[in-house]
Design a protein around this motif. Structure first.
Motif, mmCIF file in Angstrom:
data_model
loop_
_atom_site.group_PDB
_atom_site.id
_atom_site.type_symbol
_atom_site.label_atom_id
_atom_site.label_comp_id
_atom_site.label_asym_id
_atom_site.label_seq_id
_atom_site.Cartn_x
_atom_site.Cartn_y
_atom_site.Cartn_z
ATOM 1 N N HIS A 1 -67.758 3.734 59.757
ATOM 2 C CA HIS A 1 -66.774 2.753 60.189
ATOM 3 C C HIS A 1 -65.468 2.903 59.425
ATOM 4 C CE1 HIS A 1 -70.360 0.656 61.864
ATOM 5 N NE2 HIS A 1 -69.497 0.380 62.821
ATOM 6 N N TYR B 1 -61.008 -4.759 63.766
ATOM 7 C CA TYR B 1 -60.870 -3.532 64.558
ATOM 8 C C TYR B 1 -60.385 -3.856 65.973
ATOM 9 C CZ TYR B 1 -62.403 0.854 66.775
ATOM 10 O OH TYR B 1 -62.461 2.023 67.481
ATOM 11 N N ASP B 2 -60.953 -4.906 66.566
ATOM 12 C CA ASP B 2 -60.589 -5.254 67.950
ATOM 13 C C ASP B 2 -59.115 -5.639 68.069
ATOM 14 O OD1 ASP B 2 -63.217 -4.843 68.296
ATOM 15 O OD2 ASP B 2 -63.757 -6.888 68.873
ATOM 16 N N TYR C 1 -56.468 -1.970 61.436
ATOM 17 C CA TYR C 1 -57.400 -0.976 60.904
ATOM 18 C C TYR C 1 -57.439 -0.967 59.385
ATOM 19 C CZ TYR C 1 -56.957 0.427 65.750
ATOM 20 O OH TYR C 1 -56.933 0.417 67.104
ATOM 21 N N ALA D 1 -67.316 1.922 66.256
ATOM 22 C CA ALA D 1 -65.909 2.322 66.434
ATOM 23 C C ALA D 1 -65.785 3.425 67.477
ATOM 24 C CB ALA D 1 -65.314 2.768 65.104
ATOM 25 N N ALA E 1 -59.910 -3.537 58.571
ATOM 26 C CA ALA E 1 -61.231 -3.045 58.997
ATOM 27 C C ALA E 1 -61.767 -2.043 57.980
ATOM 28 C CB ALA E 1 -61.135 -2.412 60.378
ATOM 29 N N PHE F 1 -65.755 -6.518 60.425
ATOM 30 C CA PHE F 1 -65.143 -5.248 60.830
ATOM 31 C C PHE F 1 -64.658 -5.357 62.271
ATOM 32 C CE2 PHE F 1 -65.343 -1.192 63.032
ATOM 33 C CZ PHE F 1 -64.620 -0.358 62.189
ATOM 34 N N ASN F 2 -65.536 -5.829 63.136
ATOM 35 C CA ASN F 2 -65.194 -5.867 64.564
ATOM 36 C C ASN F 2 -63.997 -6.753 64.843
ATOM 37 O OD1 ASN F 2 -66.918 -4.026 65.718
ATOM 38 N ND2 ASN F 2 -68.611 -5.483 65.841
ATOM 39 N N GLU G 1 -63.327 6.020 60.511
ATOM 40 C CA GLU G 1 -62.581 5.904 61.759
ATOM 41 C C GLU G 1 -61.419 4.931 61.607
ATOM 42 O OE1 GLU G 1 -62.196 7.659 63.991
ATOM 43 O OE2 GLU G 1 -61.612 6.651 65.830
ATOM 44 N N ALA G 2 -61.618 3.839 60.861
ATOM 45 C CA ALA G 2 -60.523 2.891 60.657
ATOM 46 C C ALA G 2 -59.373 3.568 59.898
ATOM 47 C CB ALA G 2 -61.018 1.666 59.901
#
Lengths: 134, 204, 490
Positions: free
Chosen positions: C69, C39-40, C44, C408, C47, C35-36, C72-73
């Motif tokens: 998670h 996301y980074d 998304y 997130a 993610a 995920f990270n 928010e993505a």
């Protein structure tokens, strides 16, 4: 002996037939009690007064309004509802069919009012019952 | 100590199995004889109580009784949902509208509303005007829609508190009836509904 | 049953528990890593798919973290309704965990003491729950659903109120739990109260009471957005804007924008300012960086046992979770030459909460150490060296801090306020990296430009929202460097 049996048979049969026949409701208007209090709460509360009057409206019409007071001998949770009837004894519908829960403390006397939802309501029945909510 | 731990684990497992075995079944609820449990959220009983209270008060106040004997025309304005629940405020207003209509005192217009007409057909039916395909004798003429005399607006408020170990949820059903001619609120009503219950979790 | 055969079975069961818990922890960590990394970079969509919950019939409480998670993505993808659905499920899971019966909570506690805290279902922080409602409110605004946005803002506000009560309850709960098990409780309490324990914790972990925290428990960004919403929606609710904006202003004394907002609300509420005379305004709220994550701190602590009447001190390892700040995107955002300034830090919010929770986290860690210490002792007594070795391995394998959290969240929030230009064009610039792009603000009195950027590698996600919720919003991704703005969902 055989006659005896036949007799019993006939009696049984007539019972059966009677059971099957529908109970005919009374067709005429029945005089209803204004007030019904369920036996479960008769020990704990007493309806002290039950008044009714017609409230006049600007256009000349009027609405039936009742007021009643209840005194409790012990803390009681109960519910009440009023059903309204027109001249022919037909139910006049209000907003809903639900009961209003109330709690009356020992030695407390509470006054409640209710107004008919339509002008054509001329009589009513007030029902008090036990609050059975868990 | 250890064994206690494993034992209580097993007990918990067995208990959860037993609980899942006796699941509840679906059934109808009769509003006139509903002795079911009360939730912290707003349910149909609360809307019914609030609407019943408002209608009785409104009718007996005489505010909606037209001295000329004619029915008033009411528009439903905005009822703000200021609670923490996704409720539809029509649950409240519809009950009031039905009761008022039955009383013969008030009729509600569906041609005027805050977000446009409640019933779009009011406009669409008029778009048939001058359409050759339609028998024009049945088409609505100009100037037939009735403007409202009264407007119903309000707010449903929710306030939560912690009372000792319990949570108290207070709902206020606030309603105003405005005379559109003068802009004055000719009738106002507030029905509080207060519930107290566990504070373990949020009240929605 | 003899003690021997009992202990054999026990050891076998413990080994199994240790293995299983280890597996689930590694699975969770792998999912988080994937995920990270997406996301980074600002991917998304990927993610969100990493955090998809395959079995929807499963209880929500098992997947609270995944829903958080994922929600928010999806929101950053501009998929507002699916995002709201995911957050709704996360909220349902939290609610279930709050209200769950004593039996299952107790069995979970046994597991967590025997194994480690990560075997418990994830219990969200209060600040996380408050943010969930805030994000949902923003999504409803983006959908032009003012009614439901208000509901979510009200929920966020009510959660803030509950947070204060919750903390005092958590402490009381912990005391009650200790009273149920008096023999161990004495050991746990004596160990916690001892001076040597305190100094060991202070030197290895730090002193929680020295953390920089907020004087009141609020999530300033949530309270601020709540204030802006009621400022824009006016009527009798403007008083709520006054209270909340004033609170945030007190927490961020240096921020001129928040101060001006509080004054504006006050002026409108008291009637000194007229709404008609106000220019159309645009607020730029910039959610910047990556929020703090938990890391594990392991060290030995002295435990005081009384065994057969003798007091003994045993050194045992414990593992405690500690928050570590991650990075923010350096520089600020500038909107038509108005530069954003910090007003809320996520790390500070979380530390405020963690400071309150720390006694209970510590008590649980030490309770686990006491129980495992006893096992070690018994195993040595019964099996000699082999038993000791086995139980030490078990202790090592299961002594882990619970490092789960919602990653997130941002590092901090910034804000700027400007008047809506006549042509509606607002040019957003990264003060260090240059021009990001231009957005056109519709003709409306209260506009919120909500920007989120987790890292400098990721594009800035820009949500153009009508604070009155009359007009649906717009979601754009601005990468800067001459790349034109593109809609969020690719």
């Amino acid at each position: 002996m055989t006659r005896m049996k036949a007799l019993i048979g006939i009696i049984c049969l007539s019972f059966l037939v009677a059971a099957c026949a529908p109970v005919q409701p009374k067709r005429e208007y029945v005089q209803r009690d204004d007030l019904k209090v369920d036996p479960e709460i008769r020990q704990s509360v007493q309806v002290q007064e039950l008044l009714d009057k017609r409230v006049s409206l600007p256009s000349g019409g009027s609405l039936l309004r009742i007021q009643f007071s209840v005194q409790a001998y012990q803390d009681t949770n109960m519910e009440w509802a009023v059903t309204w009837f027109d001249e022919d004894g037909m139910v006049v519908p209000g907003v809903g069919e639900g009961y209003r829960p109330v709690r009356i403390l020992r030695d407390q006397t509470r006054f409640f009012t209710a107004t008919a939802p339509q002008e054509k309501a001329v009589s009513y029945q007030l029902h008090l019952r036990e609050d059975r909510a868990p | 100590m250890m064994l206690n731990g494993t034992r209580s684990l097993m007990v918990a497992a067995v208990a959860s199995l037993m609980l899942s075995a006796c699941a509840t079944h679906t059934r109808y609820v009769d509003p006139a004889a509903d002795d079911g449990p009360v939730a912290m959220t707003l349910d149909y009983r609360d809307f019914e109580r609030a609407a019943d209270n408002a209608v009785q008060d409104l009718l007996s106040s005489g505010a909606v009784d037209n001295p000329s004997g004619e029915r008033y025309i009411m528009a439903v304005s905005r009822i703000t949902n200021d609670t923490m629940q996704r409720i539809d405020t029509d649950q409240l207003t519809k009950k009031i509208r039905v009761a008022l209509l039955r009383s013969g005192k008030v009729v509600t217009t569906t041609a005027v509303g805050v977000d446009g007409a409640e019933d779009q057909m009011n406009q669409q039916a008029r778009e048939l005007r001058n359409n050759d395909e339609f028998d024009q004798s049945g088409v609505q003429q100009k100037g037939t829609l009735k403007a409202p005399d009264l407007s119903l607006s309000g707010k449903i408020i929710q306030r939560n508190h912690k009372v000792e170990d319990e949570q108290q949820v207070e709902y206020y059903f606030q309603l105003s009836l405005t005379d559109l001619k003068s802009g004055l609120a000719i009738w106002e009503n507030e029905t509080p509904i207060i519930k107290r219950g566990p504070n373990d979790t949020v009240a929605w | 049953m003899t003690f021997y055969s009992r202990s054999h079975r026990l050891l076998a069961a413990l080994a199994l528990i240790g293995l299983l818990s280890g597996c689930s922890v590694f699975q969770q960590r792998d999912e988080m890593a994937r995920f990270n990394s997406a996301y980074d970079r600002g991917d998304y969509g990927l993610a969100a798919s990493v955090m998809a919950v395959s079995d929807k019939s499963d209880s929500e409480s098992k997947h609270v973290l995944q829903y958080l998670h994922r929600g928010e993505a999806l929101r950053l993808e501009g998929d507002y309704q699916p995002s709201i659905d995911a957050f709704d499920r996360a909220e349902a899971g939290m609610k279930y965990l709050d209200a769950e019966g004593f039996a299952s909570a107790a069995s979970e506690n046994v597991m967590s003491v025997l194994v480690n805290d990560s075997t418990r279902d994830y219990r969200a922080l209060m600040s996380e729950a408050i943010l969930v409602n805030t994000y949902k409110a923003l999504s409803f605004l983006a959908l032009g659903n003012d009614d439901y946005a208000r509901v979510e803002f009200n929920r966020a506000d009510d959660r803030t109120r509950r947070a204060v009560d919750f903390f005092s309850e958590e402490i009381a709960e912990q005391k009650r739990a200790l009273q149920n098990d008096p023999a161990n409780a004495r050991t746990v309490q004596r160990s916690i109260d001892s001076g040597s324990m305190r100094s060991v914790i202070q030197s290895n972990y730090g002193d929680p009471s020295a953390w920089s925290v907020y004087p009141d428990y609020i999530v300033p960004a949530s309270t601020y957005l709540y204030g802006l919403y009621f400022l824009a929606n006016g009527g009798s609710d403007v008083q709520r804007a006054v209270t909340s904006l004033q609170r945030v202003s007190d927490m961020a004394p240096g921020n001129a924008t928040v101060k001006a907002d509080a004054e504006l609300a006050e002026g409108l509420a008291s009637g000194k300012l007229s709404r008609q005379d106000q220019p159309d305004r645009v607020w730029v709220v910039y959610e910047n960086g990556l929020g703090p994550v938990l890391e594990e701190v392991r060290f030995d602590v002295p435990l005081f046992y009384s065994y057969h009447g003798d007091a003994q001190v045993i050194l045992t390892g414990i593992a405690l979770p500690r928050y570590r700040d991650r990075t923010a995107v350096s520089g600020h955002l500038s909107a038509n030459a108005q530069t954003t300034a910090d007003f809320a830090q996520m790390g500070k919010v979380i530390r405020t909460e963690m400071q309150e929770r720390f006694p209970s986290v510590l008590t649980r860690a030490i309770s686990a150490a006491v129980v495992k210490g006893l096992i070690q002792h018994k195993a040595t007594e019964s099996f000699g060296a082999a038993g000791q070795l086995g139980s030490i391995i078990y202790t090592l394998a299961t002594t882990q801090a619970d490092l789960r959290g919602w990653q997130a969240m941002p590092d901090h929030w910034e804000v700027a306020r400007l008047e809506r230009p006549a042509d509606g064009r607002v040019e957003l610039t990264d003060t260090l990296r240059g021009d990001l792009g231009t957005v056109s603000v519709p003709d409306q009195p209260y506009t919120l430009i909500y920007v989120k950027r987790p890292t400098a590698e990721a594009p800035a996600t820009v949500m153009l929202l009508d604070l009155q919720g009359k007009r649906p919003g717009e979601c754009l991704q601005l990468s800067g460097g001459g790349t034109p703005a593109r809609p969020c969902a690719s």
